[in-house]
Scaffold this motif. Structure first.
Motif, mmCIF file in Angstrom:
data_model
loop_
_atom_site.group_PDB
_atom_site.id
_atom_site.type_symbol
_atom_site.label_atom_id
_atom_site.label_comp_id
_atom_site.label_asym_id
_atom_site.label_seq_id
_atom_site.Cartn_x
_atom_site.Cartn_y
_atom_site.Cartn_z
ATOM 1 N N ASP A 1 7.247 5.685 9.897
ATOM 2 C CA ASP A 1 6.681 4.645 10.753
ATOM 3 C C ASP A 1 5.510 3.950 10.050
ATOM 4 N N LEU A 2 4.670 4.720 9.387
ATOM 5 C CA LEU A 2 3.539 4.149 8.652
ATOM 6 C C LEU A 2 4.031 3.271 7.511
ATOM 7 N N ILE A 3 5.029 3.711 6.785
ATOM 8 C CA ILE A 3 5.584 2.914 5.682
ATOM 9 C C ILE A 3 6.149 1.599 6.200
ATOM 10 N N ASP A 4 6.893 1.644 7.290
ATOM 11 C CA ASP A 4 7.430 0.413 7.885
ATOM 12 C C ASP A 4 6.304 -0.525 8.300
ATOM 13 N N PHE A 5 5.264 0.026 8.908
ATOM 14 C CA PHE A 5 4.104 -0.754 9.330
ATOM 15 C C PHE A 5 3.429 -1.412 8.121
ATOM 16 N N LEU A 6 3.249 -0.657 7.043
ATOM 17 C CA LEU A 6 2.592 -1.190 5.848
ATOM 18 C C LEU A 6 3.434 -2.288 5.192
ATOM 19 N N LYS A 7 4.747 -2.143 5.215
ATOM 20 C CA LYS A 7 5.620 -3.177 4.655
ATOM 21 C C LYS A 7 5.521 -4.471 5.465
ATOM 22 N N ILE A 8 5.450 -4.343 6.769
ATOM 23 C CA ILE A 8 5.289 -5.525 7.626
ATOM 24 C C ILE A 8 3.950 -6.191 7.344
ATOM 25 N N LYS A 9 2.883 -5.390 7.255
ATOM 26 C CA LYS A 9 1.549 -5.938 6.961
ATOM 27 C C LYS A 9 1.535 -6.637 5.601
ATOM 28 N N LYS A 10 2.197 -6.053 4.631
ATOM 29 C CA LYS A 10 2.251 -6.645 3.292
ATOM 30 C C LYS A 10 2.930 -8.006 3.340
ATOM 31 N N GLU B 1 4.850 6.534 -1.862
ATOM 32 C CA GLU B 1 5.149 5.192 -1.337
ATOM 33 C C GLU B 1 4.013 4.676 -0.461
ATOM 34 N N VAL B 2 3.447 5.551 0.365
ATOM 35 C CA VAL B 2 2.322 5.149 1.216
ATOM 36 C C VAL B 2 1.133 4.746 0.349
ATOM 37 N N GLU B 3 0.843 5.519 -0.675
ATOM 38 C CA GLU B 3 -0.292 5.219 -1.549
ATOM 39 C C GLU B 3 -0.093 3.906 -2.298
ATOM 40 N N GLU B 4 1.134 3.645 -2.749
ATOM 41 C CA GLU B 4 1.416 2.380 -3.428
ATOM 42 C C GLU B 4 1.204 1.190 -2.481
ATOM 43 N N LEU B 5 1.632 1.338 -1.251
ATOM 44 C CA LEU B 5 1.474 0.255 -0.283
ATOM 45 C C LEU B 5 0.011 0.046 0.116
ATOM 46 N N THR B 6 -0.745 1.134 0.262
ATOM 47 C CA THR B 6 -2.144 0.979 0.656
ATOM 48 C C THR B 6 -2.978 0.366 -0.460
ATOM 49 N N GLU B 7 -2.488 0.383 -1.699
ATOM 50 C CA GLU B 7 -3.164 -0.310 -2.786
ATOM 51 C C GLU B 7 -3.017 -1.820 -2.649
ATOM 52 N N LYS B 8 -1.931 -2.259 -2.027
ATOM 53 C CA LYS B 8 -1.609 -3.685 -1.945
ATOM 54 C C LYS B 8 -1.929 -4.311 -0.602
ATOM 55 N N VAL B 9 -2.087 -3.491 0.419
ATOM 56 C CA VAL B 9 -2.240 -3.992 1.787
ATOM 57 C C VAL B 9 -3.617 -3.632 2.323
ATOM 58 N N MET B 10 -4.237 -4.582 3.003
ATOM 59 C CA MET B 10 -5.519 -4.307 3.640
ATOM 60 C C MET B 10 -5.252 -3.722 5.027
ATOM 61 N N VAL B 11 -5.542 -2.443 5.168
ATOM 62 C CA VAL B 11 -5.301 -1.744 6.424
ATOM 63 C C VAL B 11 -6.470 -0.787 6.661
#
Length: 122
Positions: free
Chosen positions: A65-74, A34-44
């Motif tokens: 916590d990281l997943i929640d953060f990435l979802k907010i950034k997305k 899930e983290v890897e999928e989100l980091t493909e879509k989000v600039m972090v």
């Protein structure tokens, strides 16, 4: 001395896994996908990811916590893109409106042109 360091965004493969290994001492976890999928879509940045991973020594807590953060950034980045497109379209419409002669002085210009063409007919 002012020094600028160019930092790239965190990539889903090596960058994130290296940070997880360094800060949490793990190389695999069910949340990695899930983290890897989100980091493909989000600039972090790696600093953002490291900051989230350092919040807890418990891998599940830190990764959640990281997943929640990435979802907010997305969501924020999606809203920023949508707002930018909306503003761009509004600007284009304004330019098109001016180019097509819909400005407020157009009736005055038509009256003046109409008067001058009638006076030439006399």
């Amino acid at each position: 001395m002012d020094v600028h360091i160019h930092m790239t965004y965190c990539n889903p493969g090596g960058g994130f896994k290296m940070l997880a290994s360094n800060y949490l001492g793990i190389t695999e976890h069910p949340f990695f996908l899930e983290v890897e999928e989100l980091t493909e879509k989000v600039m972090v940045t790696p600093a953002d990811v490291a900051g989230r991973l350092m919040r807890s020594e418990v891998p599940e807590v830190a990764l959640r916590d990281l997943i929640d953060f990435l979802k907010i950034k997305k969501r924020e980045q999606g809203e920023s893109k949508a707002k930018g497109v909306k503003e761009e379209r509004a600007g284009e419409a304004e330019i098109e409106g001016k180019a097509s002669g819909t400005c407020g002085d157009m009736p005055k210009i038509q009256q003046i042109v109409g008067k001058s063409s009638r006076s030439n007919d006399l």
